[in-house]
Design an enzyme around this catalytic site. Structure first.
Site, PDB file in Angstrom:
ATOM      1  N   HIS A 132      -1.458   3.025 -14.138  1.00  0.00           N
ATOM      2  CA  HIS A 132      -1.222   2.531 -15.496  1.00  0.00           C
ATOM      3  C   HIS A 132      -2.455   1.765 -15.964  1.00  0.00           C
ATOM      4  O   HIS A 132      -2.911   0.851 -15.279  1.00  0.00           O
ATOM      5  CB  HIS A 132       0.000   1.599 -15.512  1.00  0.00           C
ATOM      6  CG  HIS A 132       1.234   2.268 -14.991  1.00  0.00           C
ATOM      7  ND1 HIS A 132       2.157   2.870 -15.806  1.00  0.00           N
ATOM      8  CD2 HIS A 132       1.668   2.474 -13.720  1.00  0.00           C
ATOM      9  CE1 HIS A 132       3.129   3.403 -15.067  1.00  0.00           C
ATOM     10  NE2 HIS A 132       2.846   3.170 -13.795  1.00  0.00           N
ATOM     11  N   ALA A 178       7.849  -5.764 -13.814  1.00  0.00           N
ATOM     12  CA  ALA A 178       7.674  -5.000 -12.576  1.00  0.00           C
ATOM     13  C   ALA A 178       6.296  -4.370 -12.559  1.00  0.00           C
ATOM     14  O   ALA A 178       5.906  -3.711 -13.530  1.00  0.00           O
ATOM     15  CB  ALA A 178       8.739  -3.910 -12.493  1.00  0.00           C
ATOM     16  N   HIS A 228       0.024  -6.382 -15.214  1.00  0.00           N
ATOM     17  CA  HIS A 228       0.816  -7.279 -16.069  1.00  0.00           C
ATOM     18  C   HIS A 228       0.134  -8.632 -15.972  1.00  0.00           C
ATOM     19  O   HIS A 228      -0.216  -9.072 -14.866  1.00  0.00           O
ATOM     20  CB  HIS A 228       2.260  -7.413 -15.565  1.00  0.00           C
ATOM     21  CG  HIS A 228       3.092  -6.185 -15.735  1.00  0.00           C
ATOM     22  ND1 HIS A 228       3.657  -5.820 -16.938  1.00  0.00           N
ATOM     23  CD2 HIS A 228       3.434  -5.216 -14.847  1.00  0.00           C
ATOM     24  CE1 HIS A 228       4.338  -4.694 -16.788  1.00  0.00           C
ATOM     25  NE2 HIS A 228       4.210  -4.301 -15.534  1.00  0.00           N
ATOM     26  N   ARG A 263      -2.536   0.751 -19.464  1.00  0.00           N
ATOM     27  CA  ARG A 263      -2.176   0.064 -20.721  1.00  0.00           C
ATOM     28  C   ARG A 263      -3.150   0.481 -21.831  1.00  0.00           C
ATOM     29  O   ARG A 263      -3.769   1.512 -21.763  1.00  0.00           O
ATOM     30  CB  ARG A 263      -2.157  -1.461 -20.580  1.00  0.00           C
ATOM     31  CG  ARG A 263      -1.479  -1.994 -19.345  1.00  0.00           C
ATOM     32  CD  ARG A 263      -0.037  -1.586 -19.233  1.00  0.00           C
ATOM     33  NE  ARG A 263       0.565  -2.191 -18.048  1.00  0.00           N
ATOM     34  CZ  ARG A 263       1.564  -1.653 -17.379  1.00  0.00           C
ATOM     35  NH1 ARG A 263       2.108  -0.503 -17.743  1.00  0.00           N
ATOM     36  NH2 ARG A 263       2.061  -2.265 -16.328  1.00  0.00           N
ATOM     37  N   HIS A 292       5.498   7.494  -6.191  1.00  0.00           N
ATOM     38  CA  HIS A 292       5.662   6.207  -5.489  1.00  0.00           C
ATOM     39  C   HIS A 292       6.948   6.156  -4.643  1.00  0.00           C
ATOM     40  O   HIS A 292       7.826   5.327  -4.877  1.00  0.00           O
ATOM     41  CB  HIS A 292       5.594   5.026  -6.446  1.00  0.00           C
ATOM     42  CG  HIS A 292       6.300   5.192  -7.776  1.00  0.00           C
ATOM     43  ND1 HIS A 292       7.619   5.519  -7.877  1.00  0.00           N
ATOM     44  CD2 HIS A 292       5.853   5.071  -9.041  1.00  0.00           C
ATOM     45  CE1 HIS A 292       7.955   5.593  -9.151  1.00  0.00           C
ATOM     46  NE2 HIS A 292       6.901   5.327  -9.882  1.00  0.00           N
ATOM     47  N   HIS A 340      -1.877   8.406  -9.671  1.00  0.00           N
ATOM     48  CA  HIS A 340      -0.822   7.744 -10.465  1.00  0.00           C
ATOM     49  C   HIS A 340      -1.236   6.313 -10.760  1.00  0.00           C
ATOM     50  O   HIS A 340      -1.304   5.495  -9.846  1.00  0.00           O
ATOM     51  CB  HIS A 340       0.502   7.743  -9.686  1.00  0.00           C
ATOM     52  CG  HIS A 340       1.636   7.065 -10.404  1.00  0.00           C
ATOM     53  ND1 HIS A 340       2.882   7.629 -10.527  1.00  0.00           N
ATOM     54  CD2 HIS A 340       1.724   5.872 -11.031  1.00  0.00           C
ATOM     55  CE1 HIS A 340       3.671   6.819 -11.200  1.00  0.00           C
ATOM     56  NE2 HIS A 340       3.001   5.738 -11.523  1.00  0.00           N
ATOM     57  N   LYS A 394       5.452  13.315 -17.547  1.00  0.00           N
ATOM     58  CA  LYS A 394       6.127  12.293 -16.741  1.00  0.00           C
ATOM     59  C   LYS A 394       7.584  12.154 -17.160  1.00  0.00           C
ATOM     60  O   LYS A 394       7.889  11.942 -18.337  1.00  0.00           O
ATOM     61  CB  LYS A 394       5.411  10.950 -16.928  1.00  0.00           C
ATOM     62  CG  LYS A 394       6.042   9.771 -16.189  1.00  0.00           C
ATOM     63  CD  LYS A 394       5.853   9.865 -14.685  1.00  0.00           C
ATOM     64  CE  LYS A 394       6.593   8.776 -13.928  1.00  0.00           C
ATOM     65  NZ  LYS A 394       5.861   7.533 -13.823  1.00  0.00           N
ATOM     66  N   HIS A 413       9.589   9.645 -11.975  1.00  0.00           N
ATOM     67  CA  HIS A 413      10.014   8.322 -11.507  1.00  0.00           C
ATOM     68  C   HIS A 413      11.423   8.522 -10.958  1.00  0.00           C
ATOM     69  O   HIS A 413      12.369   8.699 -11.714  1.00  0.00           O
ATOM     70  CB  HIS A 413      10.003   7.295 -12.647  1.00  0.00           C
ATOM     71  CG  HIS A 413      10.369   5.920 -12.167  1.00  0.00           C
ATOM     72  ND1 HIS A 413       9.470   4.891 -12.062  1.00  0.00           N
ATOM     73  CD2 HIS A 413      11.548   5.422 -11.720  1.00  0.00           C
ATOM     74  CE1 HIS A 413      10.070   3.815 -11.577  1.00  0.00           C
ATOM     75  NE2 HIS A 413      11.345   4.111 -11.366  1.00  0.00           N
ATOM     76  N   ASN A 423       3.305   5.443 -20.303  1.00  0.00           N
ATOM     77  CA  ASN A 423       4.346   4.500 -20.766  1.00  0.00           C
ATOM     78  C   ASN A 423       3.762   3.331 -21.551  1.00  0.00           C
ATOM     79  O   ASN A 423       3.978   2.161 -21.232  1.00  0.00           O
ATOM     80  CB  ASN A 423       5.208   4.007 -19.587  1.00  0.00           C
ATOM     81  CG  ASN A 423       4.420   3.253 -18.535  1.00  0.00           C
ATOM     82  OD1 ASN A 423       3.231   3.492 -18.349  1.00  0.00           O
ATOM     83  ND2 ASN A 423       5.081   2.330 -17.840  1.00  0.00           N
TER      84      ASN A 423
HETATM   85  O1  DOR Z   1       6.437  -1.454 -11.015  1.00  0.00           O
HETATM   86  C1  DOR Z   1       6.266  -0.615 -11.872  1.00  0.00           C
HETATM   87  N1  DOR Z   1       5.460  -0.844 -12.921  1.00  0.00           N
HETATM   88  N2  DOR Z   1       6.907   0.547 -11.769  1.00  0.00           N
HETATM   89  C2  DOR Z   1       6.875   1.454 -12.758  1.00  0.00           C
HETATM   90  O2  DOR Z   1       7.514   2.460 -12.627  1.00  0.00           O
HETATM   91  C3  DOR Z   1       6.150   1.173 -14.012  1.00  0.00           C
HETATM   92  C4  DOR Z   1       5.098   0.192 -13.814  1.00  0.00           C
HETATM   93  C5  DOR Z   1       4.589  -0.395 -15.108  1.00  0.00           C
HETATM   94  O3  DOR Z   1       4.295   0.367 -16.037  1.00  0.00           O
HETATM   95  O4  DOR Z   1       4.444  -1.603 -15.183  1.00  0.00           O
HETATM   96 ZN    ZN Z   2       3.895   4.058 -12.293  1.00  0.00          ZN
END
Ligand code: DOR
Ligand code: ZN
Length: 345
Positions: A15, A263, A251, A17, A174, A13, A99, A136, A41
């Site tokens: 991300h 987040a 991020h 981007r 998670h 799992h 998802k 999620h 996402n």
């Molecule tokens: O903290 C998180 N960041 N939780 C998530 O479910 C998504 C993720 C994100 O894509 O930044």
């Molecule tokens: Zn995630």
């Protein structure tokens, strides 16, 4: 023990981007893992097989030359997802899983599912073809306290879903609570969970004591200490129901250090070192390979990876920030040290 060698692991799992950020972060994961389940996402989200195929190509182009890394793609479910494209994408090997984001739960989840009843036909089809569902697990109702959103999700959504479709493979992503650990342990063989490194290392004090620390903020948010201890127990227990999924979520520094910070914790650069530290603290080094390299692949029905990685107990210093494409990103454990270091790969 000062060295440990395990089968090449998978991150079930994370991300990546897109664009410059993606190109900056993919090498970290490709260095540590053979495969990763890539979350959909993006903005806009990856909602069709064609979009997933294109995204996969862009990720592959970002893997450093000579690297052997396979991204495993997921589709983002919406209230109007069609079962045919999803099933065809799975059949053709383009999409590994789908998802479920409850609408509004987290980063780029605005077009998520507003009610699981709206996608029941899609979920039935997934169960029929053996396509796993990544979830999620948080409710989004304004009246539910953010620290209770996972536990309430179990009762309102997860338990009824698993009861209705026991043959559907569900990954409770998670997990952050002892409630989720107990639910997964008590559920049938088709229910498993990923656990992140941050939820094994920190509780909510890390985010809120002595000042607000945005780099410790992710969703689901870290809970109180008893939950962290339950997660550490589950991860290191040897149970095949729990496996590695970092939820690494890049991020840029300025989007976290702000009045309304994003987040997500970026743990990709030292994910294995971070997890292994916990397994050593728990006296469970012999169970690390199962968690990192076997349980996830078996649950997904994927072949185990060939080859190995070795970690040595020489220590590693974690940079204060790393390049994130357009802007720097602060990694998990920034400025700290971890006792293990990835030696090869
Ligand atoms: O903290 C998180 N960041 N939780 C998530 O479910 C998504 C993720 C994100 O894509 O930044
Ligand atoms: Zn995630």
């Amino acid at each position: 023990m000062t060295r440990i060698t395990i089968r090449r692991p998978d991150d079930m799992h994370l991300h990546f981007r897109d664009g410059a950020t993606m190109r900056a972060v993919v090498p970290f994961t490709a260095h540590q893992f053979a495969r990763a389940i890539v979350m959909p996402n993006l903005a806009p989200p990856v909602t069709t097989s064609a979009m997933a195929a294109d995204y996969r190509e862009r990720i592959m182009a970002a893997v450093p030359k000579g690297g052997a890394f396979t991204p495993l793609m997921t589709l983002y479910l919406t209230d109007s997802t069609g079962a045919d494209d999803l099933a065809a994408g799975h059949e053709r090997g383009i999409v590994t899983a789908a998802k479920l984001y409850p609408a509004g739960a987290t980063t780029n989840s605005a077009s998520g599912v507003t009610d699981v009843a709206n996608i029941m036909g899609v979920l039935e089809r997934m169960a029929a073809i053996g396509m796993p569902l990544c979830v999620h697990g948080e409710v989004t109702s304004a009246d539910i306290d953010i620290f209770d959103r996972e536990a309430v999700f179990i009762e309102r959504v997860m338990a009824p879903l698993v009861e209705r479709l026991p043959e559907l493979k569900v990954i409770f992503e998670h997990v952050t609570t002892e409630d989720a650990v107990a639910f997964v342990q008590g559920a049938g063989v088709n229910v498993a969970a990923t656990i992140t490194p941050q939820h094994l290392h920190i509780n909510r004090n890390a985010m809120l004591v002595g000042g607000i620390r945005p780099h410790m903020y992710c969703l689901p948010v870290a809970k109180r200490e008893k939950h962290r201890l339950a997660l550490r127990q589950a991860a290191t227990s040897g149970s095949a129901k729990f496996f590695l999924g970092t939820d690494s979520a890049p991020h840029h520094r300025h989007t976290k250090e702000t009045a309304c910070g994003c987040a997500g914790i970026f743990n990709a650069p030292y994910a294995l070192e971070s997890y292994l530290t916990v397994f050593e603290e728990k006296g469970a080094l012999d169970r690390f390979e199962g968690f990192a390299s076997e349980h996830g692949a078996r649950f997904y029905g994927l072949p185990l990876n060939e080859g190995t990685v070795t970690l040595e107990k020489t220590g590693v210093e974690i940079a204060a920030e790393v390049s994130g494409g357009e802007a720097p990103i602060v990694p998990f454990h920034a400025g700290g040290t971890l006792p293990w270091r990835l030696a090869n790969a």
